[in-house]
Design an enzyme around this catalytic site. Structure first.
Site, mmCIF file in Angstrom:
data_model
loop_
_atom_site.group_PDB
_atom_site.id
_atom_site.type_symbol
_atom_site.label_atom_id
_atom_site.label_comp_id
_atom_site.label_asym_id
_atom_site.label_seq_id
_atom_site.Cartn_x
_atom_site.Cartn_y
_atom_site.Cartn_z
ATOM 1 N N ALA A 1 2.577 -0.705 0.621
ATOM 2 C CA ALA A 1 4.036 -0.611 0.676
ATOM 3 C C ALA A 1 4.576 -0.843 -0.722
ATOM 4 O O ALA A 1 3.851 -1.221 -1.637
ATOM 5 C CB ALA A 1 4.608 -1.634 1.656
ATOM 6 N N GLU B 1 6.734 -7.571 1.016
ATOM 7 C CA GLU B 1 7.679 -6.710 0.302
ATOM 8 C C GLU B 1 9.079 -7.316 0.294
ATOM 9 O O GLU B 1 9.805 -7.200 -0.703
ATOM 10 C CB GLU B 1 7.702 -5.312 0.919
ATOM 11 N N HIS C 1 9.357 -10.022 -2.330
ATOM 12 C CA HIS C 1 9.459 -9.470 -3.681
ATOM 13 C C HIS C 1 10.912 -9.366 -4.156
ATOM 14 O O HIS C 1 11.159 -9.251 -5.360
ATOM 15 C CB HIS C 1 8.836 -8.068 -3.731
ATOM 16 N N GLU D 1 2.756 -10.409 -8.152
ATOM 17 C CA GLU D 1 1.889 -10.133 -7.000
ATOM 18 C C GLU D 1 1.144 -11.370 -6.520
ATOM 19 O O GLU D 1 1.061 -11.629 -5.316
ATOM 20 C CB GLU D 1 0.921 -9.001 -7.333
#
Length: 910
Positions: free
Chosen positions: A303, A339, A342, A361
């Site tokens: 993703a 995601e 993030h 990450e």
């Protein structure tokens, strides 16, 4: 400057005829640009076979430029663009009345367009370009491309330069003030980009009377180009909402093909859980009024966290009981969380350069691991799952030629460094901050990090400084983890002084660091007689090459070392041989859930490796059987998932990390021997336990993905695996086929169906007819569903059959197989490469994969590079015959005409 012939046509022809040599990028040579972009406007006109992109860039001198810093001497605006895919049709600079002159006002170089400083200084600092691209031809799936009937983007790491000319690097953070997207209204009624929708409507410009639609989006938050996103398609939508802690109502919209909208519900609920968890755990609130997610079938990654427009591989967002296993559900929840998280750790605060990738990450993987473990109340199970990945994948990477620190020192193709090291080991490094500083200390560090750097592009050093300053502690030694490659080894030796009542443990560390690392070693002590814990988990700070720690105790104890896998190291006894009786003791008594599992794993591994090496194994196998039986019947274990993990033998990839010379067929055979020994010993108990759980599963008519339900299914399928391992006699083969077929045909969900199918595809002899029937039924039941067909291919490509290679070759000729969809391609190539049959000593498995990689590299170089990295790079760890044949395939690929930059870097290092 306007011309009917693209301005970069000559350059494109030259670089095609004479491809420039790959350039290695060095971390220590980083320098900021002299000129950056502060504002962007984009206009996309999508036509079949042709897309026009107009850009307006507001340019400013880089105010962050420090004395002595430069971008390597370029006085001007340096724009990145791939001339092979981007045709530069128009170029102008506002305020420059005369047409721009090549090599006077601007310079075109391979991959670059440079607007000279003198040109900018006599202008209004606004650069305009018009380019043409062909998304339909973009099989690399980087930039703007077509996936089925949908247009979509993937710009991380360097995909935006395949869309238009732009400073395509993460330290250039600009406000995308306006993104206008225009397309055929009938085929593409949904037009999405980052930020908020400003307006939409109909417009002129169609051919043959086709109606056109447009949408204008605006994103108020500055972002690097890798976070840009665009989607256009005929999509269905599932809409929901979330109210943030400050009272903002956020619209949540999940898009997919119309037929898949019913499979989006779990992802929506997962997102709402993630949003709430981040508010409670870190005080982080979503910052826009809209959050869009789109499911895309052809996608290189899992993703992508594009600001307010997340793009997901369908395998990571679609879920329903009939097509998705429990593992699929867990993956959806984890990646949805990843995601979303993030938004702060990656978007609001991003990386200065790609060498800092682990900054976003590693940190975000740690956050999604904590979320999944806490939200489902299964921290120990989640930890076991995560460590299995670290040991099976990341340790292997550490031992190979692509070994690198979590912050690499150089790269040729950045896409090759989206690795287990950067992600998984990076998360372990973040976890060590949490272990050393404590939960409250870690939160203080995070708060300071956001306070200092919100809206900025920063480095790993900035994160470490925030953690250190917030806790008023010196973490300079800990910083060595960022620059040290390889897996450190910690050896231990223990002693007990009965007269003084002292337990002593000595620890020694060895790594590729020139100076000692800061390694947190979590320790507990259990009384050797009673099994009671006499020292709860205590973190030992190993900062020197050799250290000794002493503890007063009343009697002899058994140490539980590296609890919860407190550091990404290999922990080995100084003698080189594990104390098997201690491992059996800990497997029954340890209060740390992870170490209790790990102790059993070490004991199981010891037996398997003795069988493989032809050593005396009777005593070890007796301990294995005793430990297995105790776990099987331990009434104090209330969590079925914990019991399931405790009964599973170490995987072949984990066992491979425990030997010097890897012999995959020998490992598989030894593991099967021990598994059969266990199954024979406990056949009656396993059968009874299986039947009891079967009755529970059948009585539970409502599908649930809670801890109790998934744990029950996991344990039942572990029992099934043992029962089907008994397959030597005709009677055993018939019985195994019968029980697996019964579960396969009665399964109401994919978890149980897939577990039975995995057993059936490897059956032979009297089980052959059941195998073939199941293969056909699974395919027919899939009814063309891509994600289910992927499972079908993966199971068949990894079956434990003597003629597996022939079967895999036939799979690649199947009408449903394609190299253009990464999920489908990987389902076959990676599954086969992970099997023992791949390593048949005739070398034909290696030749087959080499043939496939040549084809894949022409279609999608990112898939070819990653497949090569996971299959051939560890050739030095095999015997001479296998090693020479694997190396030959690397040499063959290196000599291939037109080899991609991604694959070339891998094979050269290999």
């Amino acid at each position: 400057t306007m011309t009917s012939i693209p301005l970069n046509a000559a350059l494109a022809a030259e670089t095609k005829a004479n491809p420039p040599k790959s350039v290695e990028v060095i971390r220590l040579q980083y320098a900021p640009l002299n000129y950056v972009v502060s504002k962007v406007s984009l206009d996309f006109k999508l036509y079949t076979g042709r897309t026009i992109v107009e850009s307006v860039l507001t340019v400013t001198a880089n105010n962050d430029l420090q004395n002595g810093e430069s971008d390597g001497g370029e006085d001007g605006l340096v724009l990145d663009g791939e001339e092979a895919t981007v045709k530069l049709l128009e170029l102008s600079v506002d305020g420059c009345e005369e047409a721009l002159v090549a090599d006077v006002d601007y310079v075109l170089k391979p991959g670059k367009l440079i607007i000279k400083g003198d040109t900018l200084r006599r202008s209004k600092m606004i650069v305009r370009t018009t380019v043409e691209i062909v998304p339909e031809d973009n099989t690399q799936l980087s930039g703007l491309y077509k996936s089925g009937d949908m247009y979509c983007t993937q710009c991380e790491a360097e995909g935006f330069r395949r869309i238009t000319y732009y400073p395509d690097r993460p330290d250039v953070m600009a406000t995308f003030e306006q993104v206008r997207v225009e397309a055929n209204a009938k085929d593409f009624p949904v037009l999405l980009s980052n930020g908020n929708l400003v307006k939409e409507g109909m417009c002129d410009g169609g051919t043959n009377g086709d109606k056109r639609k447009f949408a204008v989006w605006s994103d108020p938050f500055p972002k690097p180009s890798y976070l840009f996103a665009l989607v256009a398609g005929d999509l269905g939508c599932l809409e929901d909402s979330f109210t943030t802690m400050s009272g903002r109502n956020v619209a949540l919209r999940f898009y997919s093909e119309h037929k898949n909208v019913s499979k989006l519900s779990y992802a929506v609920e997962s997102l709402k859980r993630a949003m709430k968890w981040d508010e409670v755990t870190f005080g982080l609130e979503y910052d826009l009024d809209l959050f869009n997610v789109v499911a895309v079938e052809s996608f290189n990654m899992g993703a992508m966290e594009n600001k307010s427009l997340n793009v997901f591989n369908t395998s990571c967002v679609l879920a329903d009981p009939k097509t998705s296993s429990d593992e699929n559900y867990f993956r959806v929840e984890g990646i949805i969380g990843h995601e979303y998280f993030h938004n702060w750790t990656g978007n609001r605060v991003t990386c200065r350069d790609w060498f800092q990738l682990t900054l976003k990450e590693g940190l975000t993987v740690f956050r999604d691991q904590q979320f999944s473990g806490q939200i489902n109340n299964c921290a120990a199970v989640k930890r076991i799952s995560d460590v299995l990945t670290v040991r099976g994948m990341q340790f292997k990477e550490d031992a190979g030629p692509m070994s690198h620190p979590i912050r690499p020192d150089s790269y040729v193709a950045m896409d090759n460094f989206y690795t287990a090291t950067v992600y998984r080991k990076g998360a372990e490094v973040i976890r060590m901050y949490d272990t050393i500083l404590g939960r409250d200390g870690f939160r203080k560090g995070m708060d300071l990090y956001f306070k200092r750097h919100d809206g900025s592009a920063v480095t790993c050093d900035d994160f470490l400084a925030a953690m250190a300053d917030a806790n008023e502690t010196d973490l300079s030694q800990f910083a060595r983890w960022y620059s040290t490659s390889g897996t450190p080894t910690v050896t231990y030796v223990t002693s007990f002084d009965k007269e003084k009542g002292l337990f002593v443990i000595g620890l020694s560390q060895c790594s590729r660091s020139d100076e000692p690392l800061f390694i947190p070693v979590a320790l507990g002590l259990l009384d050797k007689e009673t099994g009671e814990e006499v020292l709860s988990t205590t973190v030992l700070e190993l900062k020197e090459t050799n250290q000794t720690f002493t503890f007063p105790v009343k009697g002899d104890v058994v140490p539980s070392i590296l609890r919860n896998f407190s550091a990404p190291v290999k922990m080995v006894p100084a003698s080189g041989v594990v104390n098997e009786s201690d491992m059996a003791f800990l497997a029954s008594h340890d209060t740390d859930g992870f170490n209790r599992w790990d102790s059993a794993q070490q004991l199981y591994a010891a037996a398997i490796l003795k069988v493989m090496d032809g050593k005396e194994y009777d005593e070890t196998l007796d301990l294995v059987l005793s430990t297995f039986g105790a776990t099987l019947n331990d009434a104090s274990i209330s969590d079925d998932a914990i019991r399931a993990y405790a009964l599973i033998l170490p995987g072949e990839s984990t066992l491979a990390e425990a030997v010097n010379i890897v012999d995959p067929p020998a490992i598989r055979n030894a593991r099967k021997f021990v598994k059969k020994a266990i199954a024979k010993k406990f056949k009656s108990e396993l059968s009874d336990a299986y039947e009891k759980l079967t009755a529970c599963v059948e009585a539970d008519t409502v599908f649930k993905v809670d801890g109790e339900s998934t744990g029950r299914r996991r344990l039942r399928n572990v029992y099934l695996g043992y029962l089907c391992a008994l397959n030597e006699t005709k009677e055993e083969q018939i019985e195994a086929a019968k029980i697996a077929t019964a579960q396969f045909e009665s399964a109401t969900g994919m978890t149980d169906k897939l577990a039975a199918f995995n057993c059936l595809v490897s059956m032979s002899g009297e089980g052959e007819s059941a195998r073939e029937a199941a293969i056909q039924k699974f395919y027919d039941d899939a009814n063309g569903d891509p994600l289910v067909i992927d499972k079908w291919f993966a199971c068949l490509a990894s079956a434990d059959l003597p003629d597996l290679l022939d079967r895999v070759v036939k799979l690649t000729a199947h009408p449903d197989f394609t190299l253009k969809v990464p999920n489908r391609c990987r389902a076959v190539t990676l599954s086969f490469a992970a099997s023992a049959a791949f390593h048949d000593d005739n070398g034909k498995g290696y030749e087959f994969l080499g043939d496939m990689l040549e084809k894949i590299d022409k279609v999608n170089s990112r898939v070819s590079a990653r497949t090569t990295a996971s299959s051939f790079l560890s050739w030095k760890r095999y015997n001479e015959k296998r090693a020479s044949m694997m190396k030959a395939q690397l040499e063959r690929l290196k000599a291939m005409n037109g080899i991609s930059k991604d694959l070339e870097e891998i094979v050269v290092k290999g």
